[in-house]
Design an enzyme around this catalytic site. Structure first.
Site, PDB file in Angstrom:
ATOM      1  N   ASP A  92      20.117  22.567  32.604  1.00  8.01           N
ATOM      2  CA  ASP A  92      18.768  23.166  32.830  1.00  8.01           C
ATOM      3  C   ASP A  92      20.202  24.702  33.418  1.00  8.01           C
ATOM      4  O   ASP A  92      21.084  24.738  34.120  1.00  8.01           O
ATOM      5  CB  ASP A  92      17.835  23.170  33.465  1.00  8.01           C
ATOM      6  CG  ASP A  92      16.356  23.617  33.268  1.00  8.01           C
ATOM      7  OD1 ASP A  92      16.543  24.692  33.437  1.00  8.01           O
ATOM      8  OD2 ASP A  92      15.695  23.128  33.292  1.00  8.01           O
ATOM      9  N   ASP A 126      23.271  26.798  30.124  1.00  7.82           N
ATOM     10  CA  ASP A 126      22.512  27.473  29.198  1.00  7.82           C
ATOM     11  C   ASP A 126      22.556  27.308  27.754  1.00  7.82           C
ATOM     12  O   ASP A 126      23.913  26.825  28.069  1.00  7.82           O
ATOM     13  CB  ASP A 126      23.027  28.733  29.564  1.00  7.82           C
ATOM     14  CG  ASP A 126      22.787  29.958  28.291  1.00  7.82           C
ATOM     15  OD1 ASP A 126      21.323  29.140  27.983  1.00  7.82           O
ATOM     16  OD2 ASP A 126      22.190  31.451  29.150  1.00  7.82           O
ATOM     17  N   VAL A 127      21.694  26.894  27.505  1.00  8.25           N
ATOM     18  CA  VAL A 127      22.213  26.325  26.015  1.00  8.25           C
ATOM     19  C   VAL A 127      22.920  27.054  25.199  1.00  8.25           C
ATOM     20  O   VAL A 127      22.690  27.086  23.388  1.00  8.25           O
ATOM     21  CB  VAL A 127      20.742  25.670  25.421  1.00  8.25           C
ATOM     22  CG1 VAL A 127      20.708  24.322  26.626  1.00  8.25           C
ATOM     23  CG2 VAL A 127      19.293  26.765  24.935  1.00  8.25           C
ATOM     24  N   ASN A 142      15.646  19.615  24.442  1.00 15.06           N
ATOM     25  CA  ASN A 142      14.457  20.697  25.150  1.00 15.06           C
ATOM     26  C   ASN A 142      14.127  21.961  25.737  1.00 15.06           C
ATOM     27  O   ASN A 142      12.816  22.602  25.857  1.00 15.06           O
ATOM     28  CB  ASN A 142      14.484  19.401  26.296  1.00 15.06           C
ATOM     29  CG  ASN A 142      12.532  19.904  26.589  1.00 15.06           C
ATOM     30  OD1 ASN A 142      11.837  20.114  26.460  1.00 15.06           O
ATOM     31  ND2 ASN A 142      12.416  20.256  27.908  1.00 15.06           N
ATOM     32  N   TYR A 162       7.325  33.074  17.538  1.00 13.50           N
ATOM     33  CA  TYR A 162       7.664  31.187  18.367  1.00 13.50           C
ATOM     34  C   TYR A 162       7.056  30.480  16.918  1.00 13.50           C
ATOM     35  O   TYR A 162       8.500  29.449  16.810  1.00 13.50           O
ATOM     36  CB  TYR A 162       6.648  30.428  19.593  1.00 13.50           C
ATOM     37  CG  TYR A 162       6.825  29.862  20.173  1.00 13.50           C
ATOM     38  CD1 TYR A 162       7.793  29.765  20.810  1.00 13.50           C
ATOM     39  CD2 TYR A 162       5.504  28.688  20.206  1.00 13.50           C
ATOM     40  CE1 TYR A 162       7.748  28.093  21.514  1.00 13.50           C
ATOM     41  CE2 TYR A 162       5.688  27.375  20.648  1.00 13.50           C
ATOM     42  CZ  TYR A 162       6.675  27.441  21.283  1.00 13.50           C
ATOM     43  OH  TYR A 162       6.899  26.054  22.025  1.00 13.50           O
ATOM     44  N   LYS A 208      10.362  26.995  16.110  1.00 17.36           N
ATOM     45  CA  LYS A 208      10.170  26.099  15.885  1.00 17.36           C
ATOM     46  C   LYS A 208      10.564  25.413  14.474  1.00 17.36           C
ATOM     47  O   LYS A 208      10.595  23.821  14.484  1.00 17.36           O
ATOM     48  CB  LYS A 208       8.332  25.245  16.918  1.00 17.36           C
ATOM     49  CG  LYS A 208       8.934  25.871  18.218  1.00 17.36           C
ATOM     50  CD  LYS A 208      10.083  24.639  18.683  1.00 17.36           C
ATOM     51  CE  LYS A 208      10.137  25.411  20.108  1.00 17.36           C
ATOM     52  NZ  LYS A 208      11.371  23.998  21.162  1.00 17.36           N
ATOM     53  N   VAL A 227       0.565  22.082  25.941  1.00 22.00           N
ATOM     54  CA  VAL A 227       0.028  20.801  27.692  1.00 22.00           C
ATOM     55  C   VAL A 227       0.358  21.831  28.455  1.00 22.00           C
ATOM     56  O   VAL A 227       1.042  22.752  28.293  1.00 22.00           O
ATOM     57  CB  VAL A 227       1.562  19.635  27.678  1.00 22.00           C
ATOM     58  CG1 VAL A 227       1.259  18.970  28.757  1.00 22.00           C
ATOM     59  CG2 VAL A 227       2.078  18.991  26.508  1.00 22.00           C
ATOM     60  N   THR A 277       1.483  23.071  31.127  1.00 21.40           N
ATOM     61  CA  THR A 277       3.182  23.128  32.004  1.00 21.40           C
ATOM     62  C   THR A 277       2.911  25.032  32.055  1.00 21.40           C
ATOM     63  O   THR A 277       2.137  25.366  31.620  1.00 21.40           O
ATOM     64  CB  THR A 277       4.484  23.092  31.267  1.00 21.40           C
ATOM     65  OG1 THR A 277       3.953  23.750  29.825  1.00 21.40           O
ATOM     66  CG2 THR A 277       4.196  21.915  30.738  1.00 21.40           C
TER      67      THR A 277
HETATM   68  N1  LIG Z   1       3.831  23.420  27.670  1.00 23.03           N
HETATM   69  C1  LIG Z   1       3.893  23.298  25.879  1.00 23.03           C
HETATM   70  O1  LIG Z   1       2.658  23.569  25.834  1.00 23.03           O
HETATM   71  C2  LIG Z   1       4.337  22.986  24.522  1.00 23.03           C
HETATM   72  C3  LIG Z   1       4.119  22.985  23.667  1.00 23.03           C
HETATM   73  C4  LIG Z   1       4.848  22.412  22.636  1.00 23.03           C
HETATM   74  C5  LIG Z   1       6.253  22.558  22.391  1.00 23.03           C
HETATM   75  N2  LIG Z   1       6.723  23.145  23.903  1.00 23.03           N
HETATM   76  C6  LIG Z   1       8.136  23.134  24.297  1.00 23.03           C
HETATM   77  O2  LIG Z   1       8.689  21.757  24.877  1.00 23.03           O
HETATM   78  C7  LIG Z   1      10.067  22.275  25.569  1.00 23.03           C
HETATM   79  C8  LIG Z   1       9.752  22.035  27.096  1.00 23.03           C
HETATM   80  O3  LIG Z   1       8.397  23.149  27.229  1.00 23.03           O
HETATM   81  P1  LIG Z   1       7.125  23.372  28.610  1.00 23.03           P
HETATM   82  O4  LIG Z   1       5.997  23.555  28.652  1.00 23.03           O
HETATM   83  O5  LIG Z   1       8.446  22.145  29.372  1.00 23.03           O
HETATM   84  O6  LIG Z   1       8.272  24.622  28.998  1.00 23.03           O
HETATM   85  P2  LIG Z   1       9.514  24.857  30.514  1.00 23.03           P
HETATM   86  O7  LIG Z   1       9.098  26.584  30.393  1.00 23.03           O
HETATM   87  O8  LIG Z   1       7.264  24.581  31.347  1.00 23.03           O
HETATM   88  O9  LIG Z   1      10.237  24.201  30.996  1.00 23.03           O
HETATM   89  C9  LIG Z   1      11.177  24.568  29.820  1.00 23.03           C
HETATM   90  C10 LIG Z   1      12.404  24.578  30.929  1.00 23.03           C
HETATM   91  O10 LIG Z   1      13.406  25.193  29.955  1.00 23.03           O
HETATM   92  C11 LIG Z   1      14.781  25.792  30.663  1.00 23.03           C
HETATM   93  N3  LIG Z   1      15.130  27.040  29.334  1.00 23.03           N
HETATM   94  C12 LIG Z   1      15.167  28.164  29.605  1.00 23.03           C
HETATM   95  N4  LIG Z   1      16.175  28.607  29.002  1.00 23.03           N
HETATM   96  C13 LIG Z   1      17.241  28.376  28.702  1.00 23.03           C
HETATM   97  C14 LIG Z   1      18.558  27.831  28.737  1.00 23.03           C
HETATM   98  N5  LIG Z   1      18.658  29.155  28.224  1.00 23.03           N
HETATM   99  N6  LIG Z   1      18.933  27.174  28.623  1.00 23.03           N
HETATM  100  C15 LIG Z   1      18.634  25.892  29.424  1.00 23.03           C
HETATM  101  N7  LIG Z   1      17.655  25.959  29.952  1.00 23.03           N
HETATM  102  C16 LIG Z   1      16.603  26.942  29.615  1.00 23.03           C
HETATM  103  C17 LIG Z   1      14.056  26.329  31.628  1.00 23.03           C
HETATM  104  O11 LIG Z   1      14.490  26.718  32.684  1.00 23.03           O
HETATM  105  C18 LIG Z   1      12.730  25.289  32.014  1.00 23.03           C
HETATM  106  O12 LIG Z   1      12.919  24.719  33.422  1.00 23.03           O
HETATM  107  C19 LIG Z   1      10.306  23.984  24.715  1.00 23.03           C
HETATM  108  O13 LIG Z   1      11.177  23.378  23.635  1.00 23.03           O
HETATM  109  C20 LIG Z   1       9.094  23.823  24.223  1.00 23.03           C
HETATM  110  O14 LIG Z   1       9.138  25.509  23.301  1.00 23.03           O
HETATM  111  C21 LIG Z   1       5.955  23.276  24.742  1.00 23.03           C
END
Ligand SMILES: NC(=O)c1ccc[n+]([C@@H]2O[C@H](COP(=O)([O-])OP(=O)(O)OC[C@H]3O[C@@H](n4cnc5c(N)ncnc54)[C@H](O)[C@@H]3O)[C@@H](O)[C@H]2O)c1
Length: 267
Positions: free
Chosen positions: A39, A65-66, A92, A161, A165, A196, A198
């Site tokens: 992360d 950093d991905v 993720n 977005y 996806k 979700v 988050t």
């Molecule tokens: N929460 C939702 O409702 C939801 C729904 C569908 C899909 N998603 C997907 O699930 C995944 C996780 O979402 P979340 O809700 O936990 O989000 P979040 O923002 O709570 O967590 C995302 C994490 O990714 C890390 N991150 C961001 N940019 C980064 C980078 N360049 N390199 C490495 N790490 C990085 C952040 O620091 C964080 O820890 C994402 O891909 C999101 O698009 C989330």
């Protein structure tokens, strides 16, 4: 022992410091895997890894950093060195920038493409190189990419977005095809999580209010639940369990698939 057992597997979870990624890392560890969290959030990532380690599993953190190829090389090296192998990648990490089409800003859109698409593809590149026969880990494995219900529905203010996806969905299929045809022994699947609450999920609910689409975050969430046959939002554990399934031998004949984990919203 069940076919969901991951004892002996070594996993790297990107974006695992918090939210869905942290839940996925914890669930993989509970299923028996050793887990490396990658992360950009160093102290939170270290904290999450320490929490997993305190439960008795092997866990560590690597700054990743991905979007940065050098970070990927280092993260895969660290995973192999510290955990003794590399069998599972959960792609993720992701960001979401809400904007109506009339308000899209090119720089924010490009950043989202970079993290969500380039980051996911670079992850598969380095996972394939390490996991394929004669790679540094060399035992095949499983990749799970995190797409979104946004790839399967039309919700206002998330055009960019949703596009990223949808891209994750397609690059999953092509990567699974390449892995199969070239004998890498790596299954590649994705999931489409529903909303979700988050940090990302709650920010989205606030952003669509700011965009003038809903009267309140509660109204936005209510509209989403209204469109969801299961009648509730998703929970972190719903997503984490689906990831464990797709990493495990229970899904051994499943590759190139996209699994909706959205309570039916994306039908
Ligand atoms: N929460 C939702 O409702 C939801 C729904 C569908 C899909 N998603 C997907 O699930 C995944 C996780 O979402 P979340 O809700 O936990 O989000 P979040 O923002 O709570 O967590 C995302 C994490 O990714 C890390 N991150 C961001 N940019 C980064 C980078 N360049 N390199 C490495 N790490 C990085 C952040 O620091 C964080 O820890 C994402 O891909 C999101 O698009 C989330």
């Amino acid at each position: 022992m069940t076919t969901f057992d991951l004892t002996g597997r070594k996993a790297l979870v990107t974006g695992g410091a918090r939210g869905l990624g942290a839940g996925m890392a914890e669930a993989l560890a509970r299923a028996g895997a050793a887990v490396m969290i990658g992360d950009v959030l160093t102290s939170l990532g270290e904290e999450t890894a320490a929490k997993i380690a305190a439960s008795g599993a092997r866990a560590g953190f690597v700054k990743l950093d991905v979007t940065q190829e050098a970070d990927w090389v280092a993260a895969v090296d660290t995973t192999i060195e510290k955990l003794g192998g590399f069998d599972i990648l959960v792609n993720n990490a992701g960001i979401e920038v809400t904007a109506l089409v009339v308000d899209v800003e090119a720089a924010a859109l490009r950043r989202m493409l970079d993290v969500n698409i380039v980051g996911t593809l670079l992850g598969m590149k380095h996972a394939f190189r390490a996991m394929r026969p004669n790679g540094r880990a060399g035992k095949g494995g499983a990749v799970v990419n995190i797409a979104s219900v946004a790839a399967t529905i039309a919700f206002p203010a998330i055009a960019g977005y949703s596009a990223t996806k949808s891209a994750v969905d397609r690059l999953t299929r092509v990567a699974a095809m390449e892995s199969g045809k070239l004998g890498y022994g790596v299954r590649v699947n994705c999931i489409y999580p529903g909303l979700v609450p988050t940090e990302m999920g709650m920010k989205l609910a606030a952003d669509v209010v700011a965009a003038g689409l809903f009267a309140s975050p509660e109204a936005a969430v209510g509209a989403i639940i209204e469109q969801t046959p299961a009648g509730r939002l998703g929970e972190v554990a719903d997503m984490a369990d689906a990831v464990v399934f797709l990493c495990s031998d229970a899904s051994r004949f499943i590759t190139g698939a996209g699994l909706p984990v959205d309570g039916g919203m994306g039908m």
